[in-house]
Motif scaffolding. Structure first.
Motif, short mmCIF file in Angstrom:
data_model
loop_
_atom_site.label_atom_id
_atom_site.label_comp_id
_atom_site.label_asym_id
_atom_site.label_seq_id
_atom_site.Cartn_x
_atom_site.Cartn_y
_atom_site.Cartn_z
N THR A 32 47.80 29.19 27.27
CA THR A 32 46.50 29.86 27.15
C THR A 32 46.72 31.33 26.86
N SER A 33 45.69 31.96 26.32
CA SER A 33 45.75 33.41 26.10
C SER A 33 45.42 34.16 27.38
N TYR A 34 44.40 33.69 28.08
CA TYR A 34 43.96 34.31 29.33
C TYR A 34 43.64 33.21 30.33
N ILE A 35 44.03 33.44 31.57
CA ILE A 35 43.78 32.45 32.61
C ILE A 35 43.39 33.16 33.90
N GLY A 36 42.47 32.55 34.61
CA GLY A 36 42.06 33.13 35.87
C GLY A 36 41.22 32.19 36.69
N ILE A 37 40.62 32.76 37.72
CA ILE A 37 39.89 31.98 38.70
C ILE A 37 38.48 32.52 38.85
N VAL A 38 37.54 31.59 38.91
CA VAL A 38 36.16 31.96 39.22
C VAL A 38 35.72 31.17 40.44
N ASP A 58 44.86 36.53 35.07
CA ASP A 58 44.41 37.66 34.26
C ASP A 58 43.07 38.20 34.75
N PHE A 59 42.35 37.38 35.52
CA PHE A 59 41.04 37.80 36.01
C PHE A 59 40.64 37.03 37.25
N LEU A 60 39.72 37.61 37.99
CA LEU A 60 39.01 36.97 39.11
C LEU A 60 37.54 37.18 38.86
N SER A 61 36.70 36.37 39.49
CA SER A 61 35.27 36.47 39.21
C SER A 61 34.59 37.65 39.87
N GLY A 62 35.09 38.09 41.00
CA GLY A 62 34.44 39.21 41.66
C GLY A 62 33.18 38.80 42.40
N PRO A 63 32.41 39.76 42.83
CA PRO A 63 31.23 39.45 43.65
C PRO A 63 30.03 39.03 42.80
N ARG A 64 30.10 37.85 42.24
CA ARG A 64 29.01 37.34 41.40
C ARG A 64 29.08 35.82 41.34
N SER A 65 28.08 35.23 40.78
CA SER A 65 28.06 33.78 40.64
C SER A 65 29.06 33.36 39.56
N ILE A 66 29.40 32.08 39.56
CA ILE A 66 30.33 31.58 38.55
C ILE A 66 29.73 31.76 37.15
N GLU A 67 28.43 31.51 37.02
CA GLU A 67 27.78 31.67 35.72
C GLU A 67 27.89 33.10 35.22
N GLU A 68 27.64 34.07 36.09
CA GLU A 68 27.74 35.48 35.71
C GLU A 68 29.17 35.84 35.35
#
Length: 127
Positions: A32-38, A58-68
């Motif tokens: 993959t080019s980018y991988i992370g967790i939501v 490469d990323f986490l979802s942070g304080p938001r919904s999965i959709e956001e």
């Protein structure tokens, strides 16, 4: 042949259903080019669980919904495809997020040859 130019987002719950989640995560990072967790968990809980597991994301979802989180990721990472790997509880999420496709954990695990956790894998370390 499918392109590897993709952003792959795992739900935290999906990763936890794998017998060897870190190995699967590292495997997916190679194609993959980018991988992370939501996750819909609070940022503190999500970061602690990810740090303890050692996922090289490469990323986490942070304080938001999965959709956001998925919408935001689409604006930050330009790839040909966007795939969200989730569980039955999260299968309807991508219906509201343009350009993301849903892949069930079971189907993803089968395609990538990842083992799902089962009663026999849970007891592997038992003497």
């Amino acid at each position: 042949m499918p392109s590897n130019d993709l952003t792959l987002a795992f739900s935290l719950q999906a990763l936890e259903k794998l017998a060897r989640p870190k190995r699967a995560f590292e495997d997916a990072a190679t194609w993959t080019s980018y991988i992370g967790i939501v996750s819909s968990e609070s940022s503190f809980v999500e970061r602690r669980r990810v740090r303890e597991a050692g996922y090289p994301q490469d990323f986490l979802s942070g304080p938001r919904s999965i959709e956001e989180a998925l919408s935001s990721l689409r604006n930050h990472f330009e790839t040909e495809r966007y795939v969200f790997v989730g569980t039955d509880e999260t299968d309807g999420i991508v219906e509201t997020v343009p350009e993301w496709s849903f892949q069930s954990l079971t189907d993803a695990a089968t395609a990538a040859d990842w083992r799902l956790e089962s009663a026999s894998t849970v007891d592997d370390d038992w003497p």
